[in-house]
Design a protein around this motif. Structure first.
Motif, PDB file in Angstrom:
ATOM      1  N   ILE A 113      38.398 -36.212  52.389  1.00 23.40           N
ATOM      2  CA  ILE A 113      38.005 -36.340  53.786  1.00 23.40           C
ATOM      3  C   ILE A 113      38.010 -37.810  54.209  1.00 23.40           C
ATOM      4  CG2 ILE A 113      35.492 -36.469  53.470  1.00 23.40           C
ATOM      5  CD1 ILE A 113      35.293 -34.600  55.953  1.00 23.40           C
ATOM      6  N   ALA A 114      37.712 -38.714  53.263  1.00 26.28           N
ATOM      7  CA  ALA A 114      37.806 -40.140  53.566  1.00 26.28           C
ATOM      8  C   ALA A 114      39.244 -40.513  53.900  1.00 26.28           C
ATOM      9  CB  ALA A 114      37.306 -40.968  52.387  1.00 26.28           C
ATOM     10  N   HIS A 115      40.176 -39.936  53.169  1.00 22.29           N
ATOM     11  CA  HIS A 115      41.606 -40.141  53.428  1.00 22.29           C
ATOM     12  C   HIS A 115      41.956 -39.687  54.841  1.00 22.29           C
ATOM     13  CE1 HIS A 115      45.999 -39.703  52.791  1.00 22.29           C
ATOM     14  NE2 HIS A 115      45.841 -38.582  53.454  1.00 22.29           N
ATOM     15  N   ALA A 116      41.497 -38.496  55.225  1.00 16.52           N
ATOM     16  CA  ALA A 116      41.815 -37.949  56.545  1.00 16.52           C
ATOM     17  C   ALA A 116      41.194 -38.790  57.660  1.00 16.52           C
ATOM     18  CB  ALA A 116      41.319 -36.504  56.638  1.00 16.52           C
ATOM     19  N   LEU A 117      39.930 -39.150  57.494  1.00 16.69           N
ATOM     20  CA  LEU A 117      39.247 -39.899  58.551  1.00 16.69           C
ATOM     21  C   LEU A 117      39.763 -41.323  58.672  1.00 16.69           C
ATOM     22  CD1 LEU A 117      35.580 -38.631  58.058  1.00 16.69           C
ATOM     23  CD2 LEU A 117      37.194 -37.982  59.863  1.00 16.69           C
ATOM     24  N   SER A 118      40.011 -41.979  57.544  1.00 15.79           N
ATOM     25  CA  SER A 118      40.536 -43.348  57.617  1.00 15.79           C
ATOM     26  C   SER A 118      41.939 -43.338  58.216  1.00 15.79           C
ATOM     27  CB  SER A 118      40.536 -44.002  56.237  1.00 15.79           C
ATOM     28  OG  SER A 118      41.366 -43.299  55.320  1.00 15.79           O
ATOM     29  N   GLY A 119      42.719 -42.293  57.901  1.00 16.34           N
ATOM     30  CA  GLY A 119      44.043 -42.167  58.497  1.00 16.34           C
ATOM     31  C   GLY A 119      43.959 -41.968  60.001  1.00 16.34           C
ATOM     32  N   TYR A 120      43.006 -41.164  60.434  1.00 16.09           N
ATOM     33  CA  TYR A 120      42.838 -40.941  61.873  1.00 16.09           C
ATOM     34  C   TYR A 120      42.366 -42.211  62.565  1.00 16.09           C
ATOM     35  CZ  TYR A 120      41.556 -39.001  66.334  1.00 16.09           C
ATOM     36  OH  TYR A 120      41.482 -38.768  67.700  1.00 16.09           O
ATOM     37  N   ARG A 121      41.483 -42.942  61.910  1.00 16.97           N
ATOM     38  CA  ARG A 121      41.004 -44.201  62.495  1.00 16.97           C
ATOM     39  C   ARG A 121      42.152 -45.193  62.646  1.00 16.97           C
ATOM     40  NH1 ARG A 121      36.752 -45.544  58.998  1.00 16.97           N
ATOM     41  NH2 ARG A 121      38.280 -46.631  57.698  1.00 16.97           N
ATOM     42  N   GLU A 122      43.023 -45.260  61.639  1.00 21.13           N
ATOM     43  CA  GLU A 122      44.187 -46.137  61.729  1.00 21.13           C
ATOM     44  C   GLU A 122      45.089 -45.705  62.879  1.00 21.13           C
ATOM     45  OE1 GLU A 122      47.991 -47.605  58.979  1.00 21.13           O
ATOM     46  OE2 GLU A 122      46.542 -46.166  58.204  1.00 21.13           O
ATOM     47  N   TYR A 123      45.254 -44.409  63.019  1.00 21.59           N
ATOM     48  CA  TYR A 123      46.079 -43.862  64.109  1.00 21.59           C
ATOM     49  C   TYR A 123      45.523 -44.271  65.474  1.00 21.59           C
ATOM     50  CZ  TYR A 123      47.463 -40.165  67.403  1.00 21.59           C
ATOM     51  OH  TYR A 123      47.893 -39.459  68.499  1.00 21.59           O
ATOM     52  N   THR A 124      44.217 -44.103  65.684  1.00 20.18           N
ATOM     53  CA  THR A 124      43.636 -44.444  66.980  1.00 20.18           C
ATOM     54  C   THR A 124      43.688 -45.937  67.249  1.00 20.18           C
ATOM     55  OG1 THR A 124      41.402 -44.525  66.013  1.00 20.18           O
ATOM     56  CG2 THR A 124      42.106 -42.436  66.979  1.00 20.18           C
ATOM     57  N   GLU A 125      43.508 -46.749  66.200  1.00 22.37           N
ATOM     58  CA  GLU A 125      43.582 -48.194  66.380  1.00 22.37           C
ATOM     59  C   GLU A 125      44.980 -48.621  66.815  1.00 22.37           C
ATOM     60  OE1 GLU A 125      42.266 -49.733  62.673  1.00 22.37           O
ATOM     61  OE2 GLU A 125      40.128 -49.429  63.109  1.00 22.37           O
ATOM     62  N   LYS A 126      45.992 -48.038  66.172  1.00 25.91           N
ATOM     63  CA  LYS A 126      47.372 -48.359  66.541  1.00 25.91           C
ATOM     64  C   LYS A 126      47.652 -47.938  67.978  1.00 25.91           C
ATOM     65  CE  LYS A 126      49.401 -49.945  62.702  1.00 25.91           C
ATOM     66  NZ  LYS A 126      50.095 -51.246  62.623  1.00 25.91           N
ATOM     67  N   MET A 127      47.225 -46.740  68.336  1.00 28.33           N
ATOM     68  CA  MET A 127      47.507 -46.222  69.662  1.00 28.33           C
ATOM     69  C   MET A 127      46.790 -46.997  70.760  1.00 28.33           C
ATOM     70  SD  MET A 127      49.740 -43.891  69.470  1.00 28.33           S
ATOM     71  CE  MET A 127      50.489 -42.681  68.389  1.00 28.33           C
ATOM     72  N   SER A 128      45.602 -47.494  70.474  1.00 26.68           N
ATOM     73  CA  SER A 128      44.829 -48.202  71.501  1.00 26.68           C
ATOM     74  C   SER A 128      45.217 -49.669  71.624  1.00 26.68           C
ATOM     75  CB  SER A 128      43.328 -48.097  71.195  1.00 26.68           C
ATOM     76  OG  SER A 128      43.022 -48.724  69.964  1.00 26.68           O
ATOM     77  N   SER A 129      45.868 -50.217  70.595  1.00 31.87           N
ATOM     78  CA  SER A 129      46.181 -51.652  70.604  1.00 31.87           C
ATOM     79  C   SER A 129      47.619 -51.946  71.004  1.00 31.87           C
ATOM     80  CB  SER A 129      45.911 -52.256  69.224  1.00 31.87           C
ATOM     81  OG  SER A 129      46.778 -51.688  68.251  1.00 31.87           O
ATOM     82  N   ARG A 130      48.443 -50.920  71.167  1.00 33.53           N
ATOM     83  CA  ARG A 130      49.859 -51.120  71.481  1.00 33.53           C
ATOM     84  C   ARG A 130      50.248 -50.329  72.722  1.00 33.53           C
ATOM     85  NH1 ARG A 130      52.749 -52.057  66.628  1.00 33.53           N
ATOM     86  NH2 ARG A 130      51.416 -53.202  65.165  1.00 33.53           N
ATOM     87  N   SER A 131      51.186 -50.861  73.467  1.00 32.72           N
ATOM     88  CA  SER A 131      51.773 -50.108  74.571  1.00 32.72           C
ATOM     89  C   SER A 131      53.002 -49.343  74.097  1.00 32.72           C
ATOM     90  CB  SER A 131      52.163 -51.047  75.716  1.00 32.72           C
ATOM     91  OG  SER A 131      53.097 -52.019  75.268  1.00 32.72           O
ATOM     92  N   ALA A 132      53.542 -49.735  72.950  1.00 27.20           N
ATOM     93  CA  ALA A 132      54.690 -49.065  72.351  1.00 27.20           C
ATOM     94  C   ALA A 132      54.660 -49.283  70.850  1.00 27.20           C
ATOM     95  CB  ALA A 132      55.999 -49.592  72.943  1.00 27.20           C
ATOM     96  N   LEU A 133      55.314 -48.380  70.101  1.00 26.32           N
ATOM     97  CA  LEU A 133      55.368 -48.469  68.649  1.00 26.32           C
ATOM     98  C   LEU A 133      56.822 -48.527  68.199  1.00 26.32           C
ATOM     99  CD1 LEU A 133      52.733 -45.746  67.657  1.00 26.32           C
ATOM    100  CD2 LEU A 133      52.378 -48.211  67.760  1.00 26.32           C
ATOM    101  N   ASP A 134      57.076 -49.280  67.116  1.00 24.35           N
ATOM    102  CA  ASP A 134      58.423 -49.270  66.567  1.00 24.35           C
ATOM    103  C   ASP A 134      58.524 -48.151  65.526  1.00 24.35           C
ATOM    104  OD1 ASP A 134      57.324 -50.194  64.131  1.00 24.35           O
ATOM    105  OD2 ASP A 134      57.703 -52.285  64.638  1.00 24.35           O
ATOM    106  N   GLN A 135      59.721 -47.953  64.976  1.00 28.16           N
ATOM    107  CA  GLN A 135      59.941 -46.839  64.060  1.00 28.16           C
ATOM    108  C   GLN A 135      59.107 -46.963  62.794  1.00 28.16           C
ATOM    109  OE1 GLN A 135      62.081 -44.089  64.825  1.00 28.16           O
ATOM    110  NE2 GLN A 135      60.714 -43.301  63.243  1.00 28.16           N
ATOM    111  N   GLY A 136      58.937 -48.204  62.299  1.00 27.01           N
ATOM    112  CA  GLY A 136      58.125 -48.404  61.098  1.00 27.01           C
ATOM    113  C   GLY A 136      56.689 -47.973  61.312  1.00 27.01           C
ATOM    114  N   ASP A 137      56.111 -48.344  62.480  1.00 25.25           N
ATOM    115  CA  ASP A 137      54.743 -47.935  62.789  1.00 25.25           C
ATOM    116  C   ASP A 137      54.634 -46.418  62.868  1.00 25.25           C
ATOM    117  OD1 ASP A 137      53.644 -50.508  62.966  1.00 25.25           O
ATOM    118  OD2 ASP A 137      54.328 -50.739  65.033  1.00 25.25           O
ATOM    119  N   LEU A 138      55.598 -45.799  63.549  1.00 24.72           N
ATOM    120  CA  LEU A 138      55.575 -44.345  63.678  1.00 24.72           C
ATOM    121  C   LEU A 138      55.669 -43.647  62.328  1.00 24.72           C
ATOM    122  CD1 LEU A 138      57.771 -43.615  66.827  1.00 24.72           C
ATOM    123  CD2 LEU A 138      55.369 -43.043  66.514  1.00 24.72           C
ATOM    124  N   ASP A 139      56.537 -44.151  61.448  1.00 27.77           N
ATOM    125  CA  ASP A 139      56.685 -43.543  60.128  1.00 27.77           C
ATOM    126  C   ASP A 139      55.387 -43.621  59.341  1.00 27.77           C
ATOM    127  OD1 ASP A 139      59.287 -42.886  60.674  1.00 27.77           O
ATOM    128  OD2 ASP A 139      60.156 -44.568  59.582  1.00 27.77           O
TER     129      ASP A 139
END
Length: 233
Positions: A113-139
């Motif tokens: 569950i730590a894996h899932a939550l930390s992954g989700y936190r990373e996802y939200t941080e990326k989405m809130s800090s960028r207006s666009a993502l490159d392919q590496g970020d998306l992968d």
């Protein structure tokens, strides 16, 4: 980044207490609501509109599938992580088609569950800090779970010889301890050679997920200690 609002949906009081403890240990999340039935979950989620719901399938009235469909039909800005004993392929496929962020089968360990939550936190941080993502970020975001569980390595994401599943084990181990650890302590905790643990830690430091600090004792060589950066805890 501020804490992520989260609602727990679970009918078993003991499991609810375990879930609360694990969420608190991971950090970065604020439990703003709890529901112990499907209908209560629908009402709580509509009222609170949290960023994330951790949802069971087996509930005393409406099941988790109806709850998730209600979230989608109402257009709520709520992502969902399933945490349930249901493990048949048809059920998993149906929830995957409805866009759940992760699917965890009971009984589970804290690391999962730590894996899932930390992954989700990373996802939200990326989405809130960028207006666009490159392919590496998306992968990194899109294939995070598949990469870790299957050991798949995309060229350019990790240096040769490093595996995502081991990288995630180290991150989860550091998150669980919530303190500075040496390469030797990480190696012992994960079951790696010291030189291997050091290589992963050095990579994580360069990637900005881990901070290294050198400690000087009264005798002997200086000791390097590692901890998760504040943005990744």
């Amino acid at each position: 980044m501020k804490e992520i609002d989260l609602v727990l949906v679970e009918d078993d009081p003991m499991v609810m207490a375990v879930n609360e403890e694990f969420v608190t240990r991971v950090g970065g999340f604020k439990i703003v609501g709890r529901a112990r039935s499907g209908q209560e979950a629908v009402e709580v989620l509509k009222f609170l509109r949290p960023r994330l719901a951790v949802l069971d399938i087996y509930l005393p009235d409406l099941d988790g599938l109806h709850v998730l469909k209600s979230i989608r039909q109402d257009g709520l800005p709520t992502d969902v992580i399933m945490l349930t004993a249901a493990h048949d392929v048809g059920t998993i496929q149906e929830f995957r088609r409805l866009g759940v962020m992760d699917y965890i089968i009971k009984p589970f360990k804290f690391q999962r569950i730590a894996h899932a939550l930390s992954g989700y936190r990373e996802y939200t941080e990326k989405m809130s800090s960028r207006s666009a993502l490159d392919q590496g970020d998306l992968d990194r975001l899109w294939y995070r779970n598949n990469v870790d569980e299957l050991g798949w390595q995309e060229e350019g994401i990790l240096p040769k010889g490093l595996r995502n599943i081991t990288l995630r084990q180290i991150l989860d181990f550091l998150a669980e301890g919530k303190k500075e650890l040496s390469a030797e302590e990480v190696a012992e905790g994960i079951g790696l050679a010291r030189v291997t643990a050091r290589r992963y830690l050095e990579y994580l430091e360069k990637d900005g997920k881990v901070r290294m600090e050198t400690r000087y004792g009264t005798v002997g060589r200086p000791l390097n200690k590692y901890r998760l950066t504040s943005s990744f805890r």
